[in-house]
Structure formats: C-alpha cells, structure tokens
Design an enzyme around this catalytic site. Structure first.
Site, PDB file in Angstrom:
ATOM      1  N   TYR A 175       0.827  -1.213   0.000  1.00 36.96           N
ATOM      2  CA  TYR A 175       0.000   0.000   0.000  1.00 36.96           C
ATOM      3  C   TYR A 175       0.861   1.263   0.000  1.00 36.96           C
ATOM      4  CZ  TYR A 175      -3.106   3.703   1.575  1.00 36.96           C
ATOM      5  OH  TYR A 175      -3.782   4.885   1.672  1.00 36.96           O
ATOM      6  N   HIS A 184      -3.800  16.273  -1.710  1.00 36.62           N
ATOM      7  CA  HIS A 184      -4.293  16.261  -0.333  1.00 36.62           C
ATOM      8  C   HIS A 184      -4.202  17.636   0.341  1.00 36.62           C
ATOM      9  CE1 HIS A 184      -4.327  12.023  -1.023  1.00 36.62           C
ATOM     10  NE2 HIS A 184      -4.625  11.720   0.213  1.00 36.62           N
ATOM     11  N   ASN A 236       1.018  10.797   6.531  1.00 39.07           N
ATOM     12  CA  ASN A 236       0.394   9.870   7.473  1.00 39.07           C
ATOM     13  C   ASN A 236       0.940  10.154   8.865  1.00 39.07           C
ATOM     14  OD1 ASN A 236      -1.630   7.977   7.106  1.00 39.07           O
ATOM     15  ND2 ASN A 236      -0.358   6.717   5.760  1.00 39.07           N
ATOM     16  N   TYR A 244     -18.411  26.686  48.319  1.00 41.11           N
ATOM     17  CA  TYR A 244     -17.637  25.638  47.633  1.00 41.11           C
ATOM     18  C   TYR A 244     -16.504  26.199  46.774  1.00 41.11           C
ATOM     19  CZ  TYR A 244     -21.228  22.101  48.731  1.00 41.11           C
ATOM     20  OH  TYR A 244     -22.080  21.243  49.356  1.00 41.11           O
ATOM     21  N   ARG A 289     -13.795  26.642  49.414  1.00 41.60           N
ATOM     22  CA  ARG A 289     -13.484  25.466  50.219  1.00 41.60           C
ATOM     23  C   ARG A 289     -13.049  24.265  49.365  1.00 41.60           C
ATOM     24  NH1 ARG A 289     -18.078  22.294  52.938  1.00 41.60           N
ATOM     25  NH2 ARG A 289     -19.223  24.172  52.396  1.00 41.60           N
ATOM     26  N   PHE A 335      -2.056   5.638  12.643  1.00 45.31           N
ATOM     27  CA  PHE A 335      -2.344   7.037  12.316  1.00 45.31           C
ATOM     28  C   PHE A 335      -3.632   7.535  12.950  1.00 45.31           C
ATOM     29  CE2 PHE A 335      -3.843   4.195   8.912  1.00 45.31           C
ATOM     30  CZ  PHE A 335      -5.207   4.321   9.133  1.00 45.31           C
ATOM     31  N   GLU A 393     -12.355   4.628   5.015  1.00 46.32           N
ATOM     32  CA  GLU A 393     -12.038   5.226   6.318  1.00 46.32           C
ATOM     33  C   GLU A 393     -13.372   5.522   7.013  1.00 46.32           C
ATOM     34  OE1 GLU A 393      -9.591   8.390   4.907  1.00 46.32           O
ATOM     35  OE2 GLU A 393      -8.198   6.953   4.004  1.00 46.32           O
TER      36      GLU A 393
END
Length: 519
Positions: free
Chosen positions: A55, A85, A197, A281, A284, A329, A413
């Site tokens: 791949y 990309h 990646n 609170y 405290r 990844f 994906e």
C-alpha cells in the site's frame, strides 16, 4: 543554543519539544538514527522495484489501494499525493504549532520504520533551524488516516509549492528556496505517504496545550488564594490530613500549594476564631475542583508523551518482506484526552467566575460590587458578566469532537477521530480561561485592598503589587476593559508566573511537584 536532542534515538519529552521550537535546543540526527533511516529507505527501494503490492508504495491510496502503480510512476505518485491532499481551509495555524508539527514529524520518521530518505529529513530540519515555517490552514483534518490535509500543506514546500513564513512574512516557497539557493526535492517511493500519514497536527496542538493548561492551573491556585484572602476565607480545608483520606494526586498537590501560599498570612491569622463555619464551595473545594483538572492535565501529558515517541505512519516497514498496514495514524487516543482536557480547562474558569460573583455580593466585610461608592458608580458589576459569557462559551466548546465520526474515502475510512477539532477547540477554551483569570485577578486585588493594613504572604503580596503596578485601585468607574486587558497581558506574557516563581524561590516556598512538570 547549547543543548542537543537526537531525533529518532533519544526520548522526546514535552519540554524538550517546546525548547526545540523555541530554539533553546537543537535537534539533530545522530549516526545511530541515520543508519536506521537509510536501512529503511533501502528496504522501500526493494519493494518499489519488486512485484509484491504494498500500500502506498506501488498502489494508489485510500479506496484506490487495489490500483497498481508502475515502477516508473512511484515518484510522481508521491508528489501527486502532497498536491491532491492539500485541501485545507481557514486561517493559518500559529507558526509555533506548525514548527512543532515539523519537530514531531522528524522524530517519528527518524525512528526508521517509514522508508523516508535521509536527505528529506535533513531538509525538514533546515526549515526548523532557519525558521522557514510552512503555512498550514487550520481546518480540513478528520484526525485519521493521519492529519492528511494539514500535513500535506506542511510539506508542500519540500517539492517547491505552497507558502512559508520567513522572517515573519508570508511568501511563496519558490521565492525562499531561490534566496537560499535550494532546489525542490524529488520524493522517492513512499515518502509522500510517510510525510502525510501521522497525527502531528493533533499532537502539536496537544504539546502546546499541555504547556498552556499547566500555566493556567498554576495561576488558578495563586489567584484562588488571593480571592480567598480577599474574602477572609479559611485555609483549614487545605489541611494535608484531610486529603490523605481521599488521595487523588491533583487534589493533594492543590491542597499543598494553597496551604503553602497562605501559611503565616496576617489576613488568615486575623480571623482564626471567627464564627464562620464553612466557606462556599468555590473557596473550600479548590483542592477538589482544581485538583480534578490537574488529574486531567496529567492524563493529557502522559498520552501526549507516548504519542511524541510513537511511529504513526502507515504502512510500517520492518523490512521489504515484512510490512504492516495498520491504524497507528488514528487520532482517537489523543482526541479523547483533548476533549477531557477541554472540560478540565472550562471548569477552572467556571469556579473562578463563582469567586468573582462572591466577591461582588457585599459579603464578608467587603463593599457591594467592590467599590466604596456604589450607586453613582457601578463598580465591578459588569466584568462578572464577561466571565459568565466566557464560561458559557466554554461550555458550548466542551462537546466532544471525538464522540462524532463522519465516514470518508468512499467508506474505506469509516471511523475517524476528529481529533484535530478537539485540539483546536481546547486552545479556544484556554484563550477564554486566560481572560476569566484576568478578571478574577482584578477582583481579588481590589478585595485585598479592603483588608489593609493586614498583609498576606510573599507570593500573594507580590502578585497584588504586580497588578497594582499596572492597574490602580478602583475608586470611581472607568473603562474596565482597559484594566482587564492590562492584566491579561501580564498573564499571556508570562510575567505573572515569573513573579510567582521568583518570589517562591526567594522565600524558599516549595509548592511544586516534579510529576506535574513538563520536563
């Protein structure tokens, strides 16, 4: 710059990563890492010249993983990957975050499981050392298959495309390369895939968030102590014995810090026998609430440091005959803890807002709205509106991005982390928290003014003096945004923390813990 860090060989901690980005430490590739890198590169060459499909080396990407690519086109495949990309949108991320991406990517690739060329890593290190930082759009990553879009933009300059910040100016990469007599690189098999990646976009935001949230938590204890002094609260709830009975690490640390910050205070000692049974609170329960956020911070630090020293590439190359297409990844491990940290940061602001409200009520001997002339003057009525607005905005940012997933890549994906969104919105929460803390500090300093001539402890007094050097006591109404912004500058510049640390050292006050540091 005397300190040296060995990429791929040494353990990278958060502090060192930040120091490399800040040019306090120089990252280099030693002979051990260089040998691993070159061996991995040779193994990838064998795959590229062989017949076995692997791949991203001799196949297409994502849903095109079954499409074979000829040996002659393996280099073109990698440069096409970076260009196709690069689809990020929005404003550029801060240059420091982009630089942290470069640092963390070099360290991951230098471990020798990615088939990257040594010359490619040396070019990335050149960018780091020469402050030539790629322009990376903030939006477009889904946080799995790697932070594809931002990493593609990050490494476009390697092949001569994209833009960089050089000497503070945004310029085309080609112009900068020409200035330095450098040529674009020609990527070899798998190099483009190895570059995009990984989780380095998420990771860079996580590294910086660890630092920023650590600073915010350290301020929270000191500002909280100042508010308690202004309202003449009790330090009894910070007794160590109480917290040994419920021994969370964060809770014990905050109790220890608050006790050290308030010990021997004239203000505290002036009301030890008063008839107030319990404080609200927000005073405290500071050890429990601040401490819970510290526990979340500790978890963020731990997982970020694991990721800093991990290989998040795909496929992983052990040798030419042994490659694994896995899911290192995937950003889910960081995405979830970043969402958790956003809640932790938001809650520090939430409890700070409650203390601002308490100080404005006119209780505990303080004038209503912390002004002696309320009526004609609104005093500190409206700054608490701002804290309320910021607290609510932070609550809306606490929706966990990691709880959602939108399938991508034609279903290949089918589960993604959205961790890039987790990281970015955590910083937005911290941005708001810093303004909330500035406003609480404005209130606390004003409240302490009404306790004079009594004095608090050295650190509290040093912080009060720093505020008063920049913002005078409030007698009459004025434009309080100016005061808020002046104190905010003390916070983001680090001046407030510097005075805290300097005073602690000068007075031998120990309220820190190594486990809660970033080195």
């Amino acid at each position: 710059m005397n300190d040296i860090f060995n990429y791929g060989s040494s353990h990278l901690d958060i502090g060192t990563c930040l120091d490399i980005a800040a040019r306090k430490t120089r990252g280099v590739i030693d002979s051990v890492a260089a040998a691993k890198i070159q061996n991995s590169w040779r193994e990838v060459q064998k795959i590229a010249h062989g017949h076995h499909a692997v791949y991203g080396i001799n196949t297409g990407f994502g849903p095109l993983c079954d499409t074979r690519v000829s040996e002659d086109d393996t280099s073109l495949l990698q440069s096409n990957l970076l260009k196709s990309h690069s689809v990020g949108v929005g404003n550029p991320i801060p240059a420091e975050i982009a630089k942290l991406m470069l640092v963390t990517k070099v360290h991951a690739l230098a471990q020798g499981f990615s088939g990257i060329a040594l010359t490619t890593l040396e070019r990335i290190i050149w960018h780091i050392d020469n402050e030539v930082i790629p322009v990376v759009p903030e939006k477009g990553s889904v946080g799995a298959s790697g932070d594809l879009a931002p990493l593609a933009h990050l490494f476009l300059p390697l092949i001569g495309f994209g833009e960089v910040f050089d000497k503070g100016e945004r310029v085309p990469t080609a112009k900068v390369l020409a200035t330095h007599n450098l040529q674009p690189l020609t990527l070899g098999p798998k190099e483009g895939l190895a570059l995009i990646n990984g989780t380095q976009f998420i990771l860079a935001f996580a590294v910086k968030a660890v630092q920023r949230l650590d600073d915010a938590l350290n301020r929270a204890d000191v500002i909280g102590a100042m508010s308690l002094e202004g309202m003449m609260g009790s330090m009894r709830p910070f007794d160590e014995r109480l917290h040994q009975l419920r021994p969370y690490k964060g809770t014990k640390l905050v109790a220890k810090r608050l006790h050290a910050l308030l010990e021997d205070s004239e203000i505290c000692n002036s009301h030890v026998n008063c008839d107030r049974v319990q404080d609200p609170y927000s005073l405290r329960c500071m050890p429990q609430v601040h401490g819970a956020s510290r526990n979340a911070w500790l978890h963020l630090k731990e997982l970020t440091e694991v990721e800093l020293n991990s290989v998040t590439d795909n496929p992983i190359v052990f040798n030419a005959d042994d490659t694994i297409s896995g899911g290192n990844f995937h950003g889910q491990p960081l995405a979830m803890v970043l969402d958790y940290a956003a809640i932790a940061a938001a809650e520090i602001g939430n409890i700070a807002d409650r203390r601002c409200y308490l100080m404005s009520e006119g209780r505990y001997g303080l004038p209503k709205l912390l002004t002696a002339n309320a009526g004609l003057n609104s005093g500190l009525m409206i700054p608490q509106y701002t804290t309320a607005a910021l607290v609510t905005e932070n609550k809306t940012l606490c929706f966990p991005a990691s709880a959602d997933s939108v399938p991508t890549s034609l279903g290949q994906e089918d589960h993604v982390s959205m961790g890039s969104i987790s990281g970015r919105k955590l910083h937005r929460v911290i941005d708001n928290l810093e303004y909330i803390q500035a406003i609480e500090l404005l209130y606390a300093a004003q409240a302490i003014d009404f306790r004079r001539p009594l004095k608090s402890t050295p650190i509290v007094e040093a912080c009060h003096a720093l505020v008063r050097q920049n913002v005078p006591h409030i007698d009459d109404d004025r434009i309080f945004a100016d005061d808020i912004n002046a104190i905010h500058r003390l916070i983001i510049s680090g001046e407030l923390l510097n005075i805290i640390n300097h005073t602690a050292i000068a007075n031998q006050i120990d309220f820190n813990d190594d486990e809660f540091g970033i080195y």
